[in-house]
Write a protein that holds these residues in place. Sequence first.
Motif, mmCIF file in Angstrom:
data_model
loop_
_atom_site.group_PDB
_atom_site.id
_atom_site.type_symbol
_atom_site.label_atom_id
_atom_site.label_comp_id
_atom_site.label_asym_id
_atom_site.label_seq_id
_atom_site.Cartn_x
_atom_site.Cartn_y
_atom_site.Cartn_z
ATOM 1 N N ARG A 28 43.659 48.692 30.399
ATOM 2 C CA ARG A 28 42.915 49.593 29.524
ATOM 3 C C ARG A 28 41.474 49.097 29.488
ATOM 4 N N VAL A 30 38.160 47.915 27.942
ATOM 5 C CA VAL A 30 37.692 47.345 26.677
ATOM 6 C C VAL A 30 36.251 46.887 26.878
ATOM 7 N N ALA A 31 35.338 47.479 26.138
ATOM 8 C CA ALA A 31 33.914 47.116 26.216
ATOM 9 C C ALA A 31 33.466 46.924 27.669
ATOM 10 N N GLY A 32 33.782 47.898 28.493
ATOM 11 C CA GLY A 32 33.257 47.905 29.851
ATOM 12 C C GLY A 32 34.135 47.283 30.924
ATOM 13 N N ILE A 33 35.124 46.472 30.547
ATOM 14 C CA ILE A 33 35.963 45.881 31.595
ATOM 15 C C ILE A 33 37.424 46.258 31.396
ATOM 16 N N GLU A 37 45.949 45.310 27.919
ATOM 17 C CA GLU A 37 45.850 45.377 26.458
ATOM 18 C C GLU A 37 46.908 46.343 25.954
ATOM 19 N N PRO A 38 47.324 46.193 24.694
ATOM 20 C CA PRO A 38 48.278 47.161 24.132
ATOM 21 C C PRO A 38 47.690 48.574 24.169
ATOM 22 N N LEU A 39 48.513 49.522 24.596
ATOM 23 C CA LEU A 39 48.053 50.904 24.661
ATOM 24 C C LEU A 39 48.434 51.615 23.372
ATOM 25 N N ARG A 52 40.379 42.674 35.033
ATOM 26 C CA ARG A 52 39.520 41.511 35.154
ATOM 27 C C ARG A 52 40.279 40.214 34.860
ATOM 28 N N ARG A 53 41.152 40.245 33.843
ATOM 29 C CA ARG A 53 41.994 39.067 33.596
ATOM 30 C C ARG A 53 43.403 39.402 34.046
#
Lengths: 337, 166, 304
Positions: A28, A30-33, A37-39, A52-53
């Motif tokens: 998902r 988040v702030a550009g990257i 993450e939980p949807l 990215r991670r």
Amino acid sequence: MRKQLSSEHLTALLQALIAAGTRVVGPRRVAGILLYEPLITPDELVLDELPRRSVKEAFFPVCEDLLAYEKQGQQLTLQDVDPASFPQTVLVGVRPCDAAAIPVLDAVFSWDYKDQFFLERRARTTIISLACTSADDACFCTAVGLAPDEPRGADLMLTPLEDGGYLAESHSEKGEALLEAHAGLFSEPGAVQPLPLAQPQTLSFDLKKIKAWLDEHFEDESWDGIATRCVGCGSCAFVCPACHCFDIVDEGSEKSGKRRKFWDACGFWKFTHHASGHNPRDFQPKRYRNRIMHKFKYYDDKFGQTLCTGCGRCVRLCPVGIDIAGVLEEIEKKANE
Amino acid sequence: MHHAKPKHEFEPKIIAFVCTWCTYAGADLAGTSRMQYPANVRLVKFPCTGRIDPVFILKAFQQGADGVLVSGCHPGDCHYMAGNFHARRRFAAFRKLLEFIGVDLQRLQFSWVSAAEAGKWVEVVTELTERVRAMGPMREFKDLALEEQWSGSLTTPELQEAYEAI
Amino acid sequence: MTTEIIYSAVGEAIRTEAERVLADGTVAAVVGYTMARRKGSAQPVVLTKPEEANQLIFSAACVNNLAVYLTKAKKELPREGRIGIVVKSCDLKALVGLLGESQLKRDSLYIIGVPCVGVLGSTLQPSVELNAETVADKCRECDDRMPQGADFVPTVALPASPALEKKYAVEIARLEAMTPAERWSYWQEQFSKCIKCYACRQVCPFCFCEQCLCDRNKPQMVEGTPRPAGNLAWHLVRAMHLAGRCAGCAECERVCPMDIPLNLLNRKMSRELKELFHSEAGFEVREKGPLAEYNEQDDQSFIK
């Protein structure tokens, strides 16, 4: 089990899971990257880019509490975290290079000490991976013995199809259970044509040969040449799906506080800094050597596999352009001499 | 005779970082002169305003301060000649940084209070306390201190529940 | 002339000069850029022999500020003899700052300046072409593309700078127009991504402390864990410690694996200090920066 799943039905599946109170985690923005993450809704899911991670944080968070303490007068109260409170989770859109790292972590966290925090989360998580259809020149999964459609670590694997939708193959009991629980959304596979898989440019390393060289070359002047440029940040280790070092610290005051576990990295000067002031890895090349040794020798010695899945994140994100695939190429060349 | 203490819904916590030579002595004078000022202020004494690192202000907010006061000797009166001149520049810059990340500067007060200015001390503390009281509790930093980095953000009810159970 | 032609001429001149200074003993080592495995990629390299000089290159992917390798935070470089270093004008400003802070001696440096038309903003894909979209944000605001005061600068004619939107200026103005609550939530979202890898600190030429305040735990002024509270404190401390010193090489922002716009904080502080104290970092070697000196007439309208 082998089934077919349309794109609409994937959305419906996630919708049903979220509605049933399952925590659904997927790529998902988040702030550009892009992060795992939980949807909140299925349409937040982004599947065409490597996050990215890595997905390791679903089991091994960036930072988590281990216990809380509180002191009132002479009375000290300790409160443990109850791992039973970790939520049932479904991970979706996990790249094969991320999924393949999960068994690597399993081996460590269930080795001589059973890490409850990791294992409880792991037990409550079902992993839906997605076969990879695009690679860049930092990708090298095939070179470390994996593939863009590697099922290792996945409970259910989705392969994108030419005409849209996915082929869904279960690779574990959890995967089968998910297929069965939502049987209405899956159909029998027809004559389907999968999308062409990603083609990493670096095709293979002789990991045995590389390990044999590492076995003999703890002391070697080429480490200086490789790692003089390393500036000693934790970027490579933190974006790595398989790196798993952590530190534990008590934070708070003498009245109350928490014990926390958080990511650490062997590139840091502080990593091996002793209380005495002595640092056995006092020089950046020694720290970088440890990174390579751990990934391609020590871990192999202990668990018989490699601590690298070729996702290429460290290659793309190293501040000073250290390219682990390039380093392996160099070592292989030396091993052949 | 003491006036009856007015009751308030919210008693702000004010942390005052003061220099020992001027403002601390000024506050002491206010005390020995039996001047009344809000008991909301907690003093932390430093050798000089030049020793007050901006990180102390952050720490105060993180640990629950609703307002912070930094006070020292008037320009030219510094016990160490120039500590307060350096502090003045540093805090001029730090204010701009705090403002840029979204901290309401009304919660942060700087003042020069000499050892003789008990009245000014009372005035500064009373004004800051009443201003912060009107603004209500400083939520931002406290919320941050409670927030956990627990496998991404706490966005689902289940996560929230799991966290609360901890 | 296209970027490639300019940079290939620059690269050629750097190789020749590096070979000369290594051969005649002017320098003990040269810090420059060399090719890496991926197409178009570059990485820092330290060379000590004249025959190695042919490894040096210059391209739009030569993004690093090599000044970091000369600081006492990096102990891997030879400590004896003069060191040659390849710098763009933004990197040179960092050297100027380090000279001012007595971290370096001018006569122990041999500065090879690069006439620069800009570098890439990101090296996630190092082979992309340098153009108005891919150029680093710092280069959009750069107006000294010829390094001043270097020992050697290749003679290359640079085309006029294209007028590009100044992204930092625009973004700072956008944030300043927000309410404090909006700014707070903007930065919290950005800082929530921080994983405390400290890449921003490690590449910064001015973060040369032997032990960082944020690595200390007695007393622990900044929480070391990557949690919202500690992340905010870390980034504020970083911005504050760089205020008046940072000359805008923007390495912190480039290397952030989580894409936090760190240079926005640095640019904002640099602007404020210029306004408050008429002081800008990186233009002259000076003993004291704006926060290490004072003027009795400084503004104190914010003090009661």
